[in-house]
Design a protein around this motif. Structure first.
Motif, PDB file in Angstrom:
ATOM      1  N   CYS A 168     -19.566   5.815  17.952  1.00 31.95           N
ATOM      2  CA  CYS A 168     -19.268   6.405  16.646  1.00 31.95           C
ATOM      3  C   CYS A 168     -20.489   7.162  16.114  1.00 31.95           C
ATOM      4  O   CYS A 168     -21.332   6.571  15.429  1.00 31.95           O
ATOM      5  CB  CYS A 168     -18.883   5.289  15.678  1.00 31.95           C
ATOM      6  N   PRO A 169     -20.581   8.441  16.444  1.00 34.25           N
ATOM      7  CA  PRO A 169     -21.716   9.202  15.917  1.00 34.25           C
ATOM      8  C   PRO A 169     -21.574   9.412  14.408  1.00 34.25           C
ATOM      9  O   PRO A 169     -20.613  10.012  13.945  1.00 34.25           O
ATOM     10  CB  PRO A 169     -21.655  10.530  16.679  1.00 34.25           C
TER      11      PRO A 169
ATOM     12  N   GLN B  27     -14.348  -3.254   8.801  1.00 31.31           N
ATOM     13  CA  GLN B  27     -13.518  -2.758   9.880  1.00 31.31           C
ATOM     14  C   GLN B  27     -12.260  -3.623   9.902  1.00 31.31           C
ATOM     15  O   GLN B  27     -12.323  -4.844   9.729  1.00 31.31           O
ATOM     16  CB  GLN B  27     -14.260  -2.808  11.211  1.00 31.31           C
ATOM     17  N   VAL B  28     -11.120  -2.982  10.077  1.00 28.30           N
ATOM     18  CA  VAL B  28      -9.833  -3.663   9.933  1.00 28.30           C
ATOM     19  C   VAL B  28      -9.738  -4.900  10.820  1.00 28.30           C
ATOM     20  O   VAL B  28      -9.219  -5.935  10.397  1.00 28.30           O
ATOM     21  CB  VAL B  28      -8.670  -2.679  10.201  1.00 28.30           C
TER      22      VAL B  28
ATOM     23  N   TYR C   1      -8.031   3.054   5.948  1.00 29.83           N
ATOM     24  CA  TYR C   1      -8.493   4.439   6.002  1.00 29.83           C
ATOM     25  C   TYR C   1      -9.477   4.568   7.162  1.00 29.83           C
ATOM     26  O   TYR C   1     -10.029   3.575   7.639  1.00 29.83           O
ATOM     27  CB  TYR C   1      -9.142   4.862   4.682  1.00 29.83           C
ATOM     28  N   LEU C   2      -9.664   5.784   7.615  1.00 26.67           N
ATOM     29  CA  LEU C   2     -10.629   6.029   8.679  1.00 26.67           C
ATOM     30  C   LEU C   2     -11.988   6.339   8.081  1.00 26.67           C
ATOM     31  O   LEU C   2     -12.117   7.194   7.205  1.00 26.67           O
ATOM     32  CB  LEU C   2     -10.178   7.191   9.560  1.00 26.67           C
ATOM     33  N   GLU C   3     -12.988   5.630   8.533  1.00 24.96           N
ATOM     34  CA  GLU C   3     -14.381   5.889   8.172  1.00 24.96           C
ATOM     35  C   GLU C   3     -15.095   6.183   9.482  1.00 24.96           C
ATOM     36  O   GLU C   3     -15.200   5.299  10.350  1.00 24.96           O
ATOM     37  CB  GLU C   3     -14.991   4.669   7.469  1.00 24.96           C
TER      38      GLU C   3
ATOM     39  N   ASP D 110     -27.824   0.841  18.061  1.00 24.30           N
ATOM     40  CA  ASP D 110     -27.219   0.370  19.312  1.00 24.30           C
ATOM     41  C   ASP D 110     -25.794  -0.130  19.088  1.00 24.30           C
ATOM     42  O   ASP D 110     -24.904   0.136  19.900  1.00 24.30           O
ATOM     43  CB  ASP D 110     -28.055  -0.761  19.929  1.00 24.30           C
ATOM     44  N   ILE D 111     -25.576  -0.839  17.979  1.00 24.98           N
ATOM     45  CA  ILE D 111     -24.257  -1.431  17.726  1.00 24.98           C
ATOM     46  C   ILE D 111     -23.305  -0.423  17.095  1.00 24.98           C
ATOM     47  O   ILE D 111     -22.211  -0.177  17.602  1.00 24.98           O
ATOM     48  CB  ILE D 111     -24.393  -2.690  16.843  1.00 24.98           C
ATOM     49  N   PHE D 112     -23.697   0.153  15.969  1.00 23.61           N
ATOM     50  CA  PHE D 112     -22.762   0.961  15.191  1.00 23.61           C
ATOM     51  C   PHE D 112     -22.566   2.378  15.733  1.00 23.61           C
ATOM     52  O   PHE D 112     -21.520   2.981  15.506  1.00 23.61           O
ATOM     53  CB  PHE D 112     -23.183   1.019  13.722  1.00 23.61           C
TER      54      PHE D 112
END
Length: 149
Positions: free
Chosen positions: A33-34, A115-116, A134-136, A25-27
């Motif tokens: 963000c799939p 997360q930044v 960086y992008l994750e 539910d959160i992430f």
């Protein structure tokens, strides 16, 4: 309010379901963000969580050294369920997780992928940035380490 620390094998079916549902539910849903939430690290990790009136309120996952990072233990999947935010549970559960790692696992170095936008939150525990942004999964992240001297 009740704190729990369990291995994967100790989790009840209902606890595991509630944890995985909240993480998804959160992430995945809330952060749009799939990504593969189930990453085969749960089975070897410890699951630290808070229940309030029998409901999951906050959660972190403690990963032993070598599971995700060769030279570090890790804390991951840090979350507070939406209805329980702004009660300080994120700070409390992080403090408990760090304390457990230092005192029970006798580990002095902890790594997180943050997360930044949470850089200052994790910095308040002593975590220091060790990577560029960086992008994750499409979300800006940084690697941070807490080293007890």
């Amino acid at each position: 309010m009740e704190w729990h620390l369990k291995s994967f094998q100790e989790l009840t079916n209902n606890e595991l379901y509630e944890i995985l549902k909240a993480r998804t539910d959160i992430f995945v849903v809330e952060q749009d963000c799939p990504y593969p939430e189930l990453d085969n690290c749960d089975q070897e990790s410890l699951h630290y969580f808070l229940t309030v009136d029998g409901e999951l309120a906050a959660y972190i996952r403690l990963l032993p050294k070598g599971l995700k990072y060769e030279d570090y233990v890790a804390i991951g999947r840090v979350m507070v369920v939406k209805k329980y935010r702004s009660y300080g549970y994120a700070r409390q559960i992080m403090e408990k997780g760090i304390h457990y790692i230092h005192e029970e696992w006798k580990e002095n170095k902890i790594k997180i992928q943050a997360q930044v936008y949470l850089r200052n939150f994790y910095g308040s525990f002593g975590f220091e940035q060790i990577s560029n942004e960086y992008l994750e999964d499409g979300i800006p992240h940084i690697d941070m380490v807490l080293e007890r001297k």
